[in-house]
Design a protein around this motif. Structure first.
Motif, PDB file in Angstrom:
ATOM      1  N   TRP A 115       0.814  -1.206   0.000  1.00 15.23           N
ATOM      2  CA  TRP A 115       0.000   0.000   0.000  1.00 15.23           C
ATOM      3  C   TRP A 115       0.858   1.271   0.000  1.00 15.23           C
ATOM      4  O   TRP A 115       0.902   2.004   1.008  1.00 15.23           O
ATOM      5  N   PRO A 116       1.528   1.579  -1.113  1.00 17.69           N
ATOM      6  CA  PRO A 116       2.206   2.864  -1.205  1.00 17.69           C
ATOM      7  C   PRO A 116       1.165   3.984  -1.079  1.00 17.69           C
ATOM      8  O   PRO A 116      -0.030   3.770  -1.312  1.00 17.69           O
ATOM      9  N   ASP A 117       1.621   5.188  -0.722  1.00 13.02           N
ATOM     10  CA  ASP A 117       0.674   6.293  -0.467  1.00 13.02           C
ATOM     11  C   ASP A 117      -0.286   6.521  -1.635  1.00 13.02           C
ATOM     12  O   ASP A 117      -1.479   6.754  -1.436  1.00 13.02           O
ATOM     13  N   ASP A 118       0.219   6.463  -2.862  1.00 11.15           N
ATOM     14  CA  ASP A 118      -0.640   6.745  -4.033  1.00 11.15           C
ATOM     15  C   ASP A 118      -1.844   5.811  -4.071  1.00 11.15           C
ATOM     16  O   ASP A 118      -2.959   6.227  -4.338  1.00 11.15           O
ATOM     17  N   ARG A 119      -1.559   4.531  -3.791  1.00  9.86           N
ATOM     18  CA  ARG A 119      -2.656   3.558  -3.834  1.00  9.86           C
ATOM     19  C   ARG A 119      -3.662   3.827  -2.707  1.00  9.86           C
ATOM     20  O   ARG A 119      -4.877   3.719  -2.892  1.00  9.86           O
ATOM     21  N   PHE A 120      -3.133   4.198  -1.531  1.00 10.78           N
ATOM     22  CA  PHE A 120      -4.013   4.502  -0.398  1.00 10.78           C
ATOM     23  C   PHE A 120      -4.950   5.657  -0.760  1.00 10.78           C
ATOM     24  O   PHE A 120      -6.168   5.583  -0.597  1.00 10.78           O
ATOM     25  N   TRP A 121      -4.355   6.763  -1.269  1.00  8.53           N
ATOM     26  CA  TRP A 121      -5.174   7.958  -1.558  1.00  8.53           C
ATOM     27  C   TRP A 121      -6.209   7.685  -2.642  1.00  8.53           C
ATOM     28  O   TRP A 121      -7.354   8.126  -2.556  1.00  8.53           O
ATOM     29  N   GLU A 122      -5.788   6.967  -3.659  1.00  5.56           N
ATOM     30  CA  GLU A 122      -6.708   6.654  -4.763  1.00  5.56           C
ATOM     31  C   GLU A 122      -7.918   5.869  -4.235  1.00  5.56           C
ATOM     32  O   GLU A 122      -9.076   6.169  -4.553  1.00  5.56           O
ATOM     33  N   THR A 123      -7.633   4.892  -3.363  1.00  7.84           N
ATOM     34  CA  THR A 123      -8.714   4.061  -2.809  1.00  7.84           C
ATOM     35  C   THR A 123      -9.616   4.903  -1.906  1.00  7.84           C
ATOM     36  O   THR A 123     -10.844   4.829  -1.965  1.00  7.84           O
TER      37      THR A 123
END
Ligand code: APR
Ligand code: PHB
Length: 422
Positions: free
Chosen positions: A265-273
């Motif tokens: 869960w890199p930050d980009d994936r977290f924010w997108e979700t």
């Protein structure tokens, strides 16, 4: 049967002599002390109890497994009920909370393709709630103990409980290479869910209740201004939550499968979700940024009854766990300690055991109310893995009832605010 040769017998006699000397050494090296109340665990429950007892002139020792630095950097939830704030104010622990804690009228629910709902705690109870991180409260509690000239015995190992069911309980432990024996009148087991106190109660005297939920929460901390309200977002792909610590520190969570690993869960994936789960107008107001902390926590409900065995009293996470939905864990730790400290003070002032006898039942009344609230909110706000369309429709019908019925709104607000202490 083979007989021992004489030289072995002699060697054994010498060994036994040596062992006896060593035991004697150990006995004389063991430091023996006495206090009135031993508090095991220096989380919010243990530290609050220590503070209140010290204020009332009741001698206490706090034993903690971790280092002070470790305890002070732990990140937990950050919502305080008005009841909790009242207790903290009463014991002189709310100066910073009153200066920097954010007053909140309630919390918001937003729902995919439906109107939102504000859980209006102030409207229905007359009192607000407060945003104040447990990390800051823990700092306040450690500072208060230091001011009163007491310390915390941290990094203790080999903790063992003795004679808990008698009038003379005692504990043994190691600290900094020194063995200790600590005799006392009462033991407070405030050592959290993974602690040893609950396990010291014989199983025949204890009943456990619980649920494990089939998902986890992935949380991050980010140095960005939060959106104004604590906001739970229901979405068919999972729940998301916007929380806060201070005007420059936000905490966000997303529901994830139990099998997820942080490294995936890199930050980009977290924010997108996360942003996908909020309605677009709110998503546009969420300020994203690099995470400064990231962790995954499974969700569970758990209660161990009774919260007492002989002279051992359990409080906080040592006795019960709630899923984070509703942020009741810290508030329950505070109410347990309110009841336990009142009972101990009464015992030392009047000699009466009455309040100690009723402690477990009194504390459990609030515990079960919070278990119910957090279980209901968890079921309302999270799509369950592999649930069928019937279950989904029921969840939507429950939310529609909340939108439609003022009685349902009031009931949720009262439970979310936490039941009054008495
Ligand atoms: N000996 C001494 N201390 C121990 C031991 C042990 N064997 N085992 C655990 N501890 C300590 C832990 O290191 C921790 O510091 O007991 C403390 C328990 O603190 P918490 O887990 O914070 O529990 P509690 O004080 O009941 O606070 C409840 O904190 O855990 C959150 O979500 C929870 O918000 C809730 C609140
Ligand atoms: C938090 O502040 O971390 C928080 C707030 C509300 C919750 C859970 C956690 O329900």
């Amino acid at each position: 049967m083979a007989r021992c040769p004489p030289e072995v017998v002699q060697r054994r006699a010498e060994t036994e002599k040596l062992l006896a000397m060593e035991t004697e050494d150990v006995v004389t090296a063991m430091k023996t002390e006495r206090t009135q109340v031993v508090i095991v665990g220096a989380g919010p429950a243990g530290m609050l109890l220590g503070h209140i007892l010290t204020r009332c002139g009741i001698d206490n020792v706090v034993l903690e497994r971790q280092s002070k630095a470790h305890v002070l950097q732990r990140i937990r939830a950050g919502v305080l009920e008005a009841h909790s704030v009242e207790v903290l104010r009463r014991w002189g622990l709310a100066d910073r909370l009153d200066a920097v804690g954010a007053v909140k009228d309630g919390s918001q629910i937003v729902w995919q393709d439906r109107p939102g709902h504000f859980i209006d705690v102030r409207k229905w109870t007359g009192s607000p709630m407060f945003a104040y991180g447990q990390t800051m409260l823990t700092e306040d509690l450690y500072a208060a103990r230091a001011r009163s000239g007491e310390d915390v015995s941290d990094e203790v190992t080999q903790l063992t409980f003795h004679d808990l069911a008698t009038a003379n309980p005692w504990l043994t432990y190691e600290r900094g290479g020194q063995s200790h024996r600590l005799d006392c009148d009462f033991v407070a087991g405030c050592d959290g869910f993974q602690g040893l106190a609950r396990a010291a109660i014989p199983q025949a005297f204890q009943r456990n209740f619980g649920r494990v939920y089939p998902f986890a929460w992935l949380g991050i901390m980010v140095q960005r201004p939060p959106i104004p309200d604590f906001t739970y977002a229901y979405h068919a792909t999972g729940m998301a939550l916007a929380a806060q610590r201070n005007p420059m520190l936000s905490r966000y969570y997303i529901q994830v499968p139990l099998t997820e690993k942080i490294e995936d869960w890199p930050d980009d994936r977290f924010w997108e979700t996360l942003l996908l789960r909020f309605p677009s107008d709110l998503a546009a107001r969420i300020q994203t940024g690099p995470s400064i902390e990231k962790s995954i926590a499974p969700l569970r409900s758990f209660v161990s009854e009774p919260m007492r065995h002989g002279r051992l009293f359990l409080a906080g996470d040592a006795a019960h766990i709630v899923p984070p939905t509703g942020a009741k864990g810290l508030n329950l730790a505070i109410s347990d300690i309110h009841f336990l400290s009142t009972a101990l003070i009464d015992r030392y002032q009047t000699g009466s055991d009455t309040l100690l006898e009723s402690y477990s039942a009194t504390a459990l009344r609030r515990v079960w109310a919070a278990e119910l609230l957090s279980w209901r909110l968890t079921n309302l706000l999270h799509p369950m893995p592999e649930e069928d369309a019937f279950a989904q429709r029921l969840r939507q019908a429950e939310y529609d009832t909340l939108l439609r019925s003022e009685a349902a709104q009031q009931a949720l607000a009262l439970d979310y605010a936490g039941v009054p202490y008495l």
